[in-house]
Design an enzyme around this catalytic site. Structure first.
Site, PDB file in Angstrom:
ATOM      1  N   THR A   1      43.158  40.461  37.265  1.00  0.00           N
ATOM      2  CA  THR A   1      43.023  38.964  37.052  1.00  0.00           C
ATOM      3  C   THR A   1      43.096  38.510  38.691  1.00  0.00           C
ATOM      4  O   THR A   1      43.880  38.757  39.568  1.00  0.00           O
ATOM      5  CB  THR A   1      43.964  38.221  36.311  1.00  0.00           C
ATOM      6  OG1 THR A   1      45.177  38.275  36.747  1.00  0.00           O
ATOM      7  CG2 THR A   1      43.872  38.616  34.867  1.00  0.00           C
ATOM      8  N   ASP A   2      42.443  37.083  38.744  1.00  0.00           N
ATOM      9  CA  ASP A   2      42.473  36.478  39.820  1.00  0.00           C
ATOM     10  C   ASP A   2      43.569  35.457  39.600  1.00  0.00           C
ATOM     11  O   ASP A   2      44.460  35.674  38.648  1.00  0.00           O
ATOM     12  CB  ASP A   2      41.119  35.611  40.371  1.00  0.00           C
ATOM     13  CG  ASP A   2      40.648  34.665  39.199  1.00  0.00           C
ATOM     14  OD1 ASP A   2      41.722  34.460  38.179  1.00  0.00           O
ATOM     15  OD2 ASP A   2      39.579  34.366  38.925  1.00  0.00           O
ATOM     16  N   ALA A   3      43.902  34.304  40.558  1.00  0.00           N
ATOM     17  CA  ALA A   3      45.084  33.482  40.563  1.00  0.00           C
ATOM     18  C   ALA A   3      44.781  32.408  39.340  1.00  0.00           C
ATOM     19  O   ALA A   3      46.015  32.270  39.046  1.00  0.00           O
ATOM     20  CB  ALA A   3      44.837  32.434  41.832  1.00  0.00           C
TER      21      ALA A   3
ATOM     22  N   ILE B   1      42.028  34.885  35.148  1.00  0.00           N
ATOM     23  CA  ILE B   1      40.628  35.272  34.568  1.00  0.00           C
ATOM     24  C   ILE B   1      40.484  36.688  35.336  1.00  0.00           C
ATOM     25  O   ILE B   1      40.637  36.760  36.459  1.00  0.00           O
ATOM     26  CB  ILE B   1      39.485  34.267  34.880  1.00  0.00           C
ATOM     27  CG1 ILE B   1      40.056  33.079  34.210  1.00  0.00           C
ATOM     28  CG2 ILE B   1      38.128  34.988  34.810  1.00  0.00           C
ATOM     29  CD1 ILE B   1      39.180  31.753  34.622  1.00  0.00           C
TER      30      ILE B   1
END
Length: 139
Positions: free
Chosen positions: A14-16, A19
């Site tokens: 995931t990103d920050a 997601i």
């Protein structure tokens, strides 16, 4: 009928914002293709050792519909769309498992068409897919 491979989304995917980072769908698709081949009795390392050839991705087209999130359980599919003398075209999807939604049908997150070519492993030049492999994939 498409081969199905389960994937859980981890922090590393995931990103920050929690997601799934868009490029990680390519990793999920790669794992599903590898396991699809393995389910047919085709181990890629053994295949390279026995034939001197290997598959390489030559084209990837993805379309993103919805986002997967941290801890989601996905179903990643792989199905042979077409086979040429030196390449395969595989259609793939990443779906959200239905137990996580009120709907009882998987939700399409990402779909793609991946073209993989057969090359001589030493020279990296295109080559014909071995007949024994064509026979297995044609079933």
């Amino acid at each position: 009928m498409a081969f199905e491979f389960p994937v859980r989304v981890y922090w590393e995917d995931t990103d920050a914002g929690g997601i799934v980072f868009y490029a990680n769908y390519l990793k999920f698709f790669e794992r599903a293709r590898t396991e699809w081949l393995r389910s047919l009795g085709i181990g890629q390392q053994r295949l390279r050792e026995q034939t001197g050839g290997m598959f390489v991705v030559t084209d990837a087209q993805l379309r993103y519909h919805r986002s997967a999130r941290l801890d989601d359980e996905l179903i990643v599919t792989a199905a042979l769309q077409s086979m040429g003398r030196a390449s395969l075209t595989i259609v793939q999807q990443a779906l959200l498992k239905p137990e996580q939604m009120s709907d009882q049908h998987p939700t399409l997150l990402t779909e793609g068409t991946i073209r993989i070519g057969w090359v001589d492993a030493a020279s990296m030049r295109p080559a014909r897919i071995p007949a024994t492999l064509v026979e297995i994939l044609s079933k």
